[in-house]
Design a protein around this motif. Structure first.
Motif, PDB file in Angstrom:
ATOM      1  N   LEU A  63     -86.407  66.117  13.628  1.00 37.65           N
ATOM      2  CA  LEU A  63     -87.269  65.005  13.311  1.00 37.65           C
ATOM      3  C   LEU A  63     -86.879  64.431  11.998  1.00 37.65           C
ATOM      4  O   LEU A  63     -86.639  63.259  11.651  1.00 37.65           O
ATOM      5  CB  LEU A  63     -88.774  65.483  13.056  1.00 37.65           C
ATOM      6  CG  LEU A  63     -89.873  64.431  12.538  1.00 37.65           C
ATOM      7  CD1 LEU A  63     -89.938  63.253  13.746  1.00 37.65           C
ATOM      8  CD2 LEU A  63     -91.037  65.100  12.240  1.00 37.65           C
ATOM      9  N   ALA A  64     -86.426  65.313  10.875  1.00 40.73           N
ATOM     10  CA  ALA A  64     -85.834  64.701   9.681  1.00 40.73           C
ATOM     11  C   ALA A  64     -84.686  63.868  10.189  1.00 40.73           C
ATOM     12  O   ALA A  64     -84.554  62.590   9.577  1.00 40.73           O
ATOM     13  CB  ALA A  64     -85.668  65.671   8.782  1.00 40.73           C
ATOM     14  N   LYS A  65     -83.776  64.087  10.884  1.00 40.71           N
ATOM     15  CA  LYS A  65     -82.491  63.285  11.013  1.00 40.71           C
ATOM     16  C   LYS A  65     -83.068  62.023  12.022  1.00 40.71           C
ATOM     17  O   LYS A  65     -82.432  61.110  11.793  1.00 40.71           O
ATOM     18  CB  LYS A  65     -81.556  64.408  11.980  1.00 40.71           C
ATOM     19  CG  LYS A  65     -80.966  65.340  11.091  1.00 40.71           C
ATOM     20  CD  LYS A  65     -80.126  66.248  11.680  1.00 40.71           C
ATOM     21  CE  LYS A  65     -79.699  67.437  10.893  1.00 40.71           C
ATOM     22  NZ  LYS A  65     -78.929  68.407  11.484  1.00 40.71           N
ATOM     23  N   MET A  66     -83.992  62.256  12.772  1.00 40.28           N
ATOM     24  CA  MET A  66     -84.240  61.027  13.648  1.00 40.28           C
ATOM     25  C   MET A  66     -85.030  59.979  12.734  1.00 40.28           C
ATOM     26  O   MET A  66     -84.580  58.696  12.829  1.00 40.28           O
ATOM     27  CB  MET A  66     -85.398  61.611  14.607  1.00 40.28           C
ATOM     28  CG  MET A  66     -85.060  62.371  15.891  1.00 40.28           C
ATOM     29  SD  MET A  66     -86.306  62.899  16.722  1.00 40.28           S
ATOM     30  CE  MET A  66     -87.116  61.518  17.537  1.00 40.28           C
ATOM     31  N   MET A  67     -85.674  60.314  11.627  1.00 37.67           N
ATOM     32  CA  MET A  67     -86.367  59.288  10.908  1.00 37.67           C
ATOM     33  C   MET A  67     -85.219  58.699   9.984  1.00 37.67           C
ATOM     34  O   MET A  67     -85.405  57.464   9.649  1.00 37.67           O
ATOM     35  CB  MET A  67     -87.290  60.294   9.834  1.00 37.67           C
ATOM     36  CG  MET A  67     -88.654  60.448  10.671  1.00 37.67           C
ATOM     37  SD  MET A  67     -89.551  61.327   9.483  1.00 37.67           S
ATOM     38  CE  MET A  67     -90.303  59.990   8.327  1.00 37.67           C
ATOM     39  N   ILE A  68     -84.338  59.519   9.512  1.00 33.68           N
ATOM     40  CA  ILE A  68     -83.126  58.988   8.666  1.00 33.68           C
ATOM     41  C   ILE A  68     -82.356  57.876   9.638  1.00 33.68           C
ATOM     42  O   ILE A  68     -82.138  56.823   9.092  1.00 33.68           O
ATOM     43  CB  ILE A  68     -82.339  59.901   8.252  1.00 33.68           C
ATOM     44  CG1 ILE A  68     -82.783  60.786   7.220  1.00 33.68           C
ATOM     45  CG2 ILE A  68     -81.086  59.414   7.638  1.00 33.68           C
ATOM     46  CD1 ILE A  68     -82.354  61.907   6.749  1.00 33.68           C
ATOM     47  N   SER A  69     -81.941  58.303  10.761  1.00 33.33           N
ATOM     48  CA  SER A  69     -81.368  57.517  11.734  1.00 33.33           C
ATOM     49  C   SER A  69     -82.056  56.112  12.190  1.00 33.33           C
ATOM     50  O   SER A  69     -81.571  54.878  12.257  1.00 33.33           O
ATOM     51  CB  SER A  69     -81.022  58.147  12.940  1.00 33.33           C
ATOM     52  OG  SER A  69     -79.839  59.162  12.644  1.00 33.33           O
ATOM     53  N   GLY A  70     -83.463  56.311  12.225  1.00 31.34           N
ATOM     54  CA  GLY A  70     -84.174  55.192  12.573  1.00 31.34           C
ATOM     55  C   GLY A  70     -84.313  54.046  11.294  1.00 31.34           C
ATOM     56  O   GLY A  70     -84.213  52.662  11.610  1.00 31.34           O
ATOM     57  N   VAL A  71     -84.333  54.680  10.193  1.00 31.61           N
ATOM     58  CA  VAL A  71     -84.345  53.809   9.052  1.00 31.61           C
ATOM     59  C   VAL A  71     -82.747  53.069   8.825  1.00 31.61           C
ATOM     60  O   VAL A  71     -82.775  51.607   8.822  1.00 31.61           O
ATOM     61  CB  VAL A  71     -84.497  54.421   7.732  1.00 31.61           C
ATOM     62  CG1 VAL A  71     -84.359  53.629   6.366  1.00 31.61           C
ATOM     63  CG2 VAL A  71     -86.009  54.935   7.683  1.00 31.61           C
ATOM     64  N   VAL A  72     -81.777  53.914   9.055  1.00 30.47           N
ATOM     65  CA  VAL A  72     -80.498  53.384   8.988  1.00 30.47           C
ATOM     66  C   VAL A  72     -80.188  52.307  10.060  1.00 30.47           C
ATOM     67  O   VAL A  72     -79.663  51.106   9.806  1.00 30.47           O
ATOM     68  CB  VAL A  72     -79.443  54.659   9.027  1.00 30.47           C
ATOM     69  CG1 VAL A  72     -78.213  53.792   9.157  1.00 30.47           C
ATOM     70  CG2 VAL A  72     -79.542  55.266   7.676  1.00 30.47           C
ATOM     71  N   TYR A  73     -80.742  52.398  11.371  1.00 28.60           N
ATOM     72  CA  TYR A  73     -80.390  51.534  12.449  1.00 28.60           C
ATOM     73  C   TYR A  73     -81.180  50.251  12.050  1.00 28.60           C
ATOM     74  O   TYR A  73     -80.752  49.212  12.430  1.00 28.60           O
ATOM     75  CB  TYR A  73     -80.583  52.208  13.740  1.00 28.60           C
ATOM     76  CG  TYR A  73     -79.348  52.863  14.352  1.00 28.60           C
ATOM     77  CD1 TYR A  73     -78.524  52.391  15.300  1.00 28.60           C
ATOM     78  CD2 TYR A  73     -78.902  54.138  13.625  1.00 28.60           C
ATOM     79  CE1 TYR A  73     -77.506  52.836  15.631  1.00 28.60           C
ATOM     80  CE2 TYR A  73     -77.573  54.421  13.908  1.00 28.60           C
ATOM     81  CZ  TYR A  73     -77.090  53.978  15.175  1.00 28.60           C
ATOM     82  OH  TYR A  73     -75.961  54.851  15.694  1.00 28.60           O
ATOM     83  N   SER A  74     -82.470  50.458  11.613  1.00 32.10           N
ATOM     84  CA  SER A  74     -83.182  49.239  11.305  1.00 32.10           C
ATOM     85  C   SER A  74     -82.499  48.356  10.166  1.00 32.10           C
ATOM     86  O   SER A  74     -82.392  47.253  10.456  1.00 32.10           O
ATOM     87  CB  SER A  74     -84.509  49.744  10.917  1.00 32.10           C
ATOM     88  OG  SER A  74     -85.303  50.375  12.136  1.00 32.10           O
ATOM     89  N   ASP A 204     -74.671  58.738   8.332  1.00 28.20           N
ATOM     90  CA  ASP A 204     -75.859  57.524   8.475  1.00 28.20           C
ATOM     91  C   ASP A 204     -75.278  56.657   7.283  1.00 28.20           C
ATOM     92  O   ASP A 204     -75.662  55.572   7.344  1.00 28.20           O
ATOM     93  CB  ASP A 204     -77.362  58.251   8.555  1.00 28.20           C
ATOM     94  CG  ASP A 204     -77.692  58.291   9.778  1.00 28.20           C
ATOM     95  OD1 ASP A 204     -77.195  57.809  10.804  1.00 28.20           O
ATOM     96  OD2 ASP A 204     -78.463  59.204   9.790  1.00 28.20           O
ATOM     97  N   CYS A 205     -75.106  57.222   6.204  1.00 31.10           N
ATOM     98  CA  CYS A 205     -74.722  56.315   4.854  1.00 31.10           C
ATOM     99  C   CYS A 205     -73.507  55.389   5.392  1.00 31.10           C
ATOM    100  O   CYS A 205     -73.473  54.270   5.285  1.00 31.10           O
ATOM    101  CB  CYS A 205     -74.278  57.047   3.899  1.00 31.10           C
ATOM    102  SG  CYS A 205     -75.651  57.913   3.137  1.00 31.10           S
ATOM    103  N   VAL A 206     -72.452  56.025   6.326  1.00 30.31           N
ATOM    104  CA  VAL A 206     -71.390  55.089   6.626  1.00 30.31           C
ATOM    105  C   VAL A 206     -71.654  54.358   7.750  1.00 30.31           C
ATOM    106  O   VAL A 206     -71.440  53.253   8.082  1.00 30.31           O
ATOM    107  CB  VAL A 206     -70.142  56.073   7.084  1.00 30.31           C
ATOM    108  CG1 VAL A 206     -69.042  55.090   7.651  1.00 30.31           C
ATOM    109  CG2 VAL A 206     -69.880  56.908   6.025  1.00 30.31           C
ATOM    110  N   GLU A 207     -72.798  54.720   8.565  1.00 32.07           N
ATOM    111  CA  GLU A 207     -73.288  54.081   9.789  1.00 32.07           C
ATOM    112  C   GLU A 207     -74.066  52.821   9.306  1.00 32.07           C
ATOM    113  O   GLU A 207     -74.049  51.666  10.230  1.00 32.07           O
ATOM    114  CB  GLU A 207     -74.685  54.828  10.463  1.00 32.07           C
ATOM    115  CG  GLU A 207     -74.027  55.919  11.340  1.00 32.07           C
ATOM    116  CD  GLU A 207     -73.958  55.622  12.623  1.00 32.07           C
ATOM    117  OE1 GLU A 207     -73.888  54.163  12.971  1.00 32.07           O
ATOM    118  OE2 GLU A 207     -73.567  56.483  13.507  1.00 32.07           O
ATOM    119  N   LEU A 208     -74.364  52.718   7.972  1.00 31.62           N
ATOM    120  CA  LEU A 208     -74.707  51.343   7.482  1.00 31.62           C
ATOM    121  C   LEU A 208     -73.787  50.113   7.716  1.00 31.62           C
ATOM    122  O   LEU A 208     -74.039  48.958   8.140  1.00 31.62           O
ATOM    123  CB  LEU A 208     -75.289  51.437   6.245  1.00 31.62           C
ATOM    124  CG  LEU A 208     -76.798  51.866   5.691  1.00 31.62           C
ATOM    125  CD1 LEU A 208     -76.904  52.061   4.363  1.00 31.62           C
ATOM    126  CD2 LEU A 208     -77.784  50.940   6.500  1.00 31.62           C
TER     127      LEU A 208
END
Length: 245
Positions: A63-74, A204-208
């Motif tokens: 869940l923690a990783k899902m939330m981070i990825s959701g924010v990053v992709y938005s 996810d930081c690089v994913e931005l």
């Protein structure tokens, strides 16, 4: 008028989300603030937020990783829209929501299990393990994830399977090779330095940067196809000539 309303709604979304995030980060120690100075609050906030993140990874890592990825992709899609020339508060909310939804539901959870699988696939400590993981990541995993991303976005845009497959076929190789300009260098750190449980945060930081590229490319292809459809319909009607009476 509609444009002003849209801009106002978008500004409120950004303001509310930003205020909530900053408040949560700064008030991590609010139970212990008695007698603290503002400097002490700022001083301990990064360390204690990091500790809270580590605790979340232990109690509910997916869940923690899902939330981070959701924010990053938005956020990544919002940045992509700004790079495309849209004003800061005139972004497409539906498009940003679609990207964030894919990040939340798919990227965070799948990446969690992928990094664990990768460790089991290469359970060695030799010098060649890091390059091998990078190579595997940038071939097998990159191909799978790019395909999932484009397919999921296509379905969320309510496109037909034929159109989704056509877009995927057109973008698969260009996007895979485009990733090789960024990710191999980032993944030398991912697999060579970062512990497995912390990898998704770094990625996810690089994913931005990468989501900005992915989202821009996906929507360019979709918009190009939509604009071509009326043109093709018009040209075909001209070829057919006027209907016979």
């Amino acid at each position: 008028m509609d444009r002003l309303i849209d801009r106002t709604i978008n500004a409120m979304i950004v303001l509310a989300a930003g205020s909530y995030a900053i408040t949560k980060l700064l008030t991590i120690d609010h139970d212990y603030w008695h007698g603290w100075t503002f400097y002490e609050i700022l001083r301990y906030a990064p360390q204690h937020n990091w500790s809270a993140y580590g605790e979340a990874l232990k109690t509910n890592p997916v869940l923690a990783k899902m939330m981070i990825s959701g924010v990053v992709y938005s956020v990544g899609d919002w940045i992509a829209q700004c790079f495309e020339g849209k004003p800061l508060f005139e972004f497409d909310r539906a498009r940003m929501f679609r990207s964030g939804l894919v990040g939340f539901t798919l990227h965070g959870s799948l990446s969690h299990y992928y990094y664990q699988f990768c460790e089991e696939l290469f359970p060695f400590q030799d010098w060649w393990v890091v390059p091998a993981k990078v190579a595997f990541d940038q071939t097998a995993w990159a191909a799978v994830w790019n395909s999932i991303y484009y397919t999921a976005l296509g379905f969320l845009r309510l496109e037909s399977p034929a159109n989704i497959f056509s877009e995927l076929k057109a973008t698969f190789w260009p996007m895979l090779t485009a990733g090789w300009k960024l990710w191999p260098f980032a993944h030398l750190i991912t697999y060579g330095v970062i512990p497995v449980e912390q990898r998704l945060l770094w990625v996810d930081c690089v994913e931005l940067i990468w989501v900005t590229i992915l989202s821009t490319y996906s929507n360019e292809k979709s918009e190009a196809r939509i604009s071509e459809t009326p043109a093709e319909a018009g040209s075909s009607s001209l070829l057919k000539g006027p209907p016979e009476e």
